[in-house]
Scaffold this motif. Structure first.
Motif: not given
Length: 77
Positions: A51-58, A4-7, A61-64
């Motif tokens: 404050l706006d924060l997010a972590i996209d977990v992918r 998993f990748y944490f953007d 190839a695709t965001v989960l």
């Protein structure tokens, strides 16, 4: 084990995770993302108006899923 990748996102700033992390399940990755996002909020919440924060977990190839926190401080008039 799945990879998993944490953007991370902070306002308009995006940092892509190039190396990723292995977790036994999507649920384990989700729990880690929530804890990481709370830690980010603690670090950045030194008297902000907004404050706006997010972590996209992918996966590969695709965001989960996305974890997100928004905070706004407004003054009562």
């Amino acid at each position: 084990m799945p990879h998993f990748y944490f953007d991370t996102r902070s306002g308009d700033e995006v940092l892509l995770d190039e190396s990723g992390h292995e977790f036994a399940s999507v649920e384990d990755a989700r729990q880690t993302a929530v804890i990481a996002l709370l830690d980010m909020a603690r670090e950045k919440a030194t008297n902000p108006d907004r404050l706006d924060l997010a972590i996209d977990v992918r996966g590969d190839a695709t965001v989960l899923f996305r974890t997100r926190i928004s905070l706004e401080v407004s003054q009562e008039t």
